[in-house]
Design an enzyme around this catalytic site. Structure first.
Site, PDB file in Angstrom:
ATOM      1  N   ASP A  46       0.854  -1.179   0.000  1.00 20.27           N
ATOM      2  CA  ASP A  46       0.000   0.000   0.000  1.00 20.27           C
ATOM      3  C   ASP A  46       0.889   1.228   0.000  1.00 20.27           C
ATOM      4  O   ASP A  46       1.779   1.349   0.845  1.00 20.27           O
ATOM      5  CB  ASP A  46      -0.884  -0.018   1.260  1.00 20.27           C
ATOM      6  CG  ASP A  46      -1.727   1.241   1.370  1.00 20.27           C
ATOM      7  OD1 ASP A  46      -2.549   1.473   0.462  1.00 20.27           O
ATOM      8  OD2 ASP A  46      -1.547   1.990   2.343  1.00 20.27           O
ATOM      9  N   GLU A  55      -1.603  -1.037  -6.053  1.00 20.36           N
ATOM     10  CA  GLU A  55      -2.840  -0.392  -6.472  1.00 20.36           C
ATOM     11  C   GLU A  55      -2.607   0.403  -7.746  1.00 20.36           C
ATOM     12  O   GLU A  55      -1.526   0.935  -7.955  1.00 20.36           O
ATOM     13  CB  GLU A  55      -3.317   0.614  -5.431  1.00 20.36           C
ATOM     14  CG  GLU A  55      -3.433   0.104  -4.058  1.00 20.36           C
ATOM     15  CD  GLU A  55      -3.169   1.228  -3.085  1.00 20.36           C
ATOM     16  OE1 GLU A  55      -4.133   1.752  -2.548  1.00 20.36           O
ATOM     17  OE2 GLU A  55      -1.998   1.571  -2.889  1.00 20.36           O
ATOM     18  N   CYS A  67     -12.275  -4.726   6.230  1.00 21.30           N
ATOM     19  CA  CYS A  67     -11.497  -5.533   7.167  1.00 21.30           C
ATOM     20  C   CYS A  67     -10.973  -6.757   6.426  1.00 21.30           C
ATOM     21  O   CYS A  67     -11.720  -7.480   5.780  1.00 21.30           O
ATOM     22  CB  CYS A  67     -12.398  -5.970   8.335  1.00 21.30           C
ATOM     23  SG  CYS A  67     -11.658  -7.286   9.332  1.00 21.30           S
ATOM     24  N   CYS A 107     -12.664 -10.236   8.094  1.00 20.93           N
ATOM     25  CA  CYS A 107     -14.052 -10.674   7.932  1.00 20.93           C
ATOM     26  C   CYS A 107     -14.738  -9.988   6.749  1.00 20.93           C
ATOM     27  O   CYS A 107     -15.907 -10.227   6.496  1.00 20.93           O
ATOM     28  CB  CYS A 107     -14.844 -10.406   9.207  1.00 20.93           C
ATOM     29  SG  CYS A 107     -15.145  -8.652   9.497  1.00 20.93           S
ATOM     30  N   CYS A 124     -12.028  -3.462  13.931  1.00 22.86           N
ATOM     31  CA  CYS A 124     -13.190  -3.839  13.126  1.00 22.86           C
ATOM     32  C   CYS A 124     -14.392  -4.020  14.042  1.00 22.86           C
ATOM     33  O   CYS A 124     -14.352  -4.811  14.991  1.00 22.86           O
ATOM     34  CB  CYS A 124     -12.904  -5.119  12.363  1.00 22.86           C
ATOM     35  SG  CYS A 124     -14.369  -5.781  11.538  1.00 22.86           S
ATOM     36  N   CYS A 183     -15.659  -7.993  13.698  1.00 25.60           N
ATOM     37  CA  CYS A 183     -14.928  -9.161  14.210  1.00 25.60           C
ATOM     38  C   CYS A 183     -13.922  -8.786  15.288  1.00 25.60           C
ATOM     39  O   CYS A 183     -13.199  -9.645  15.785  1.00 25.60           O
ATOM     40  CB  CYS A 183     -14.236  -9.910  13.084  1.00 25.60           C
ATOM     41  SG  CYS A 183     -12.789  -9.064  12.418  1.00 25.60           S
ATOM     42  N   ASP A 217      -2.668   0.840   7.065  1.00 25.47           N
ATOM     43  CA  ASP A 217      -1.986   0.568   5.796  1.00 25.47           C
ATOM     44  C   ASP A 217      -1.637  -0.915   5.642  1.00 25.47           C
ATOM     45  O   ASP A 217      -1.599  -1.432   4.528  1.00 25.47           O
ATOM     46  CB  ASP A 217      -0.716   1.420   5.698  1.00 25.47           C
ATOM     47  CG  ASP A 217      -1.043   2.902   5.806  1.00 25.47           C
ATOM     48  OD1 ASP A 217      -2.186   3.278   5.456  1.00 25.47           O
ATOM     49  OD2 ASP A 217      -0.171   3.669   6.252  1.00 25.47           O
TER      50      ASP A 217
END
Ligand SMILES: [Zn+2]
Length: 450
Positions: free
Chosen positions: A243, A337, A389, A392, A413, A416, A423
């Site tokens: 990232d 990305e 996340c 999950c 999260c 979960c 990052d």
């Protein structure tokens, strides 16, 4: 994918040099020397002409060696062309009717055009880097002598190899592992210092023959290929996503963080200071009515600023090279990305820092290094890689939760209860997205082709 991009990929050329010792016999040595001398003669003639081809710049040499008027060139309006535009056409004037020995049966005609090309590139170099000086005479007393020539493929001779040019079917070619064939010289013994590249699409472009003061002869091949020459590395069984972000340079899916390089920050202040000094000197020269190129102080400062810029550039490049090579060498698959779709580019301040740290250059490096080492690099759409996340798949901003902002460097999260470093979580999602893309049947739209 558009056709243009496809074309570009197909036209990609890889180059490699290959140098080896050769063992000419007496007669072959004689032919080498004839060509070396002719190559130097043509080059020096062109240099001499360039000095006399300046009827509009009357210098001492013009008067000593006036250029015959028959060689002057005019444009449509009858205006005399500048010397620099006349110079490169010089080879035509050093023709064989003037120097009959240039049509000797031992003279390689490709050598003549190569000598002219060297002369032209010496001018190009001069135009680019003035420090290199205008082309100068090559001396017979130079202990290193040589000439260059080029290879040709004729459709007839490569027909029996399926029409594909190779190391073995050009006018210059390998006969076996111990012999090559050179124009005018014929079959000659060589000593290969490494194995010949065995990929299918290697062709011979140019060849240079060199004689060293030790009396040894060498030949250097410039090879070209549509496939990379580098050896493919063994599989690592490791895959990585990364990232790109602004707090650091990148965070990978193993949780490693690479800091932004510091060199720029440390030199930035100095650069700004010297830049101001430069503008001050420019203003002063202007107010005193001096031309900038005549102002010594200005020129001195300009060089200093250029040097600082070059320093930053080189340091940044080193950093990007090291990082991209490490990623490619240590992982079979690298997923990043697609910057184009990354939202943060819309933010001006962020966009600025992106160009600062060289993300685009970095991605370009990953793109060309991956095939060199037999790795895969793909870019995926960054949508939801930050907000989701990785455990999950719960997406922030849904079910009455708030979206994460740039300020949220860590979060938990709500679904979960996994605690995330923003990052790191994003880079895990990026890798997961890449793996999904790869598991899909390949189409022209697959990111691997982009
Ligand atoms: Zn979760």
């Amino acid at each position: 994918m558009t056709g243009g991009e496809k074309m570009k990929k197909n036209e990609m050329e890889y180059m490699m040099g290959l140098k080896m010792r050769i063992y000419p016999n007496r007669r072959q040595e004689e032919i080498f020397w004839k060509n070396i001398n002719a190559s130097r003669f043509v080059y020096n003639k062109l240099v001499a002409n360039s000095w006399t081809d300046s009827p509009i710049y009357s210098n001492k040499l013009d008067k000593l060696f006036p250029i015959p008027e028959e060689y002057w060139k005019y444009n449509k309006n009858g205006k005399l062309l500048k010397a620099s535009t006349v110079r490169p056409t010089g080879l035509a004037r050093i023709t064989k009717d003037k120097y009959p020995w240039l049509s000797d049966k031992d003279i390689d005609s490709d050598m003549l055009s190569k000598a002219e090309m060297s002369y032209k590139s010496a001018w190009n170099l001069f135009h680019k880097v003035h420090k290199s000086g205008t082309p100068n005479f090559k001396r017979k007393s130079n202990p290193n002598q040589g000439y260059r020539t080029s290879n040709h493929y004729s459709s007839n001779t490569i027909k029996k190899d399926g029409g594909v040019p190779s190391l073995y079917n050009g006018s210059i070619k390998f006969l076996d592992n111990k012999h090559i064939r050179l124009p005018k010289v014929g079959r000659i013994k060589v000593k290969l210092s490494k194995r010949l590249p065995n990929n299918q699409l290697v062709r011979i472009a140019t060849v240079s023959i060199k004689h060293l003061p030790t009396g040894e002869w060498f030949v250097s091949f410039l090879l070209k290929s549509d496939e990379p020459f580098k050896e493919q590395l063994p599989k690592t069984n490791s895959q990585v996503g990364y990232d790109l972000n602004t707090e650091n340079f990148l965070t990978d899916s193993y949780g490693n963080t690479i800091d932004n390089p510091r060199f720029y920050r440390s030199i930035k202040g100095r650069l700004a200071k010297e830049q101001r000094k430069l503008s001050r000197r420019a203003r002063r020269a202007k107010s005193e009515g001096r031309k900038l190129w005549k102002s010594k102080n200005y020129q001195k400062q300009r060089k200093l600023v250029a040097k600082l810029h070059a320093k930053v550039r080189n340091q940044r490049k080193d950093f990007l090279h090291n990082l991209s090579t490490t990623l490619i060498k240590n992982h079979d698959l690298v997923v990043g990305e697609n910057l184009k779709s990354k939202n943060m580019l819309k933010n001006h301040a962020l966009a600025m820092s992106i160009s600062d740290v060289g993300w685009r250059t970095f991605i370009g490096m990953l793109e060309y290094k991956a095939p060199m080492y037999g790795r895969i690099f793909i870019e995926i759409d960054p949508a939801y890689t930050t907000q989701q996340c990785s455990e999950c798949k719960f997406r922030m901003g849904t079910n009455n939760t708030r979206k994460l902002t740039l300020k949220d460097r860590e979060w938990t999260c709500p679904n979960c209860d996994t605690h995330h470093i923003r990052d790191w979580n994003a880079s895990k999602n990026i890798l997961a997205k890449g793996l999904i893309e790869l598991s899909k049947p390949l189409t022209e739209d697959s990111p691997i082709y982009k």
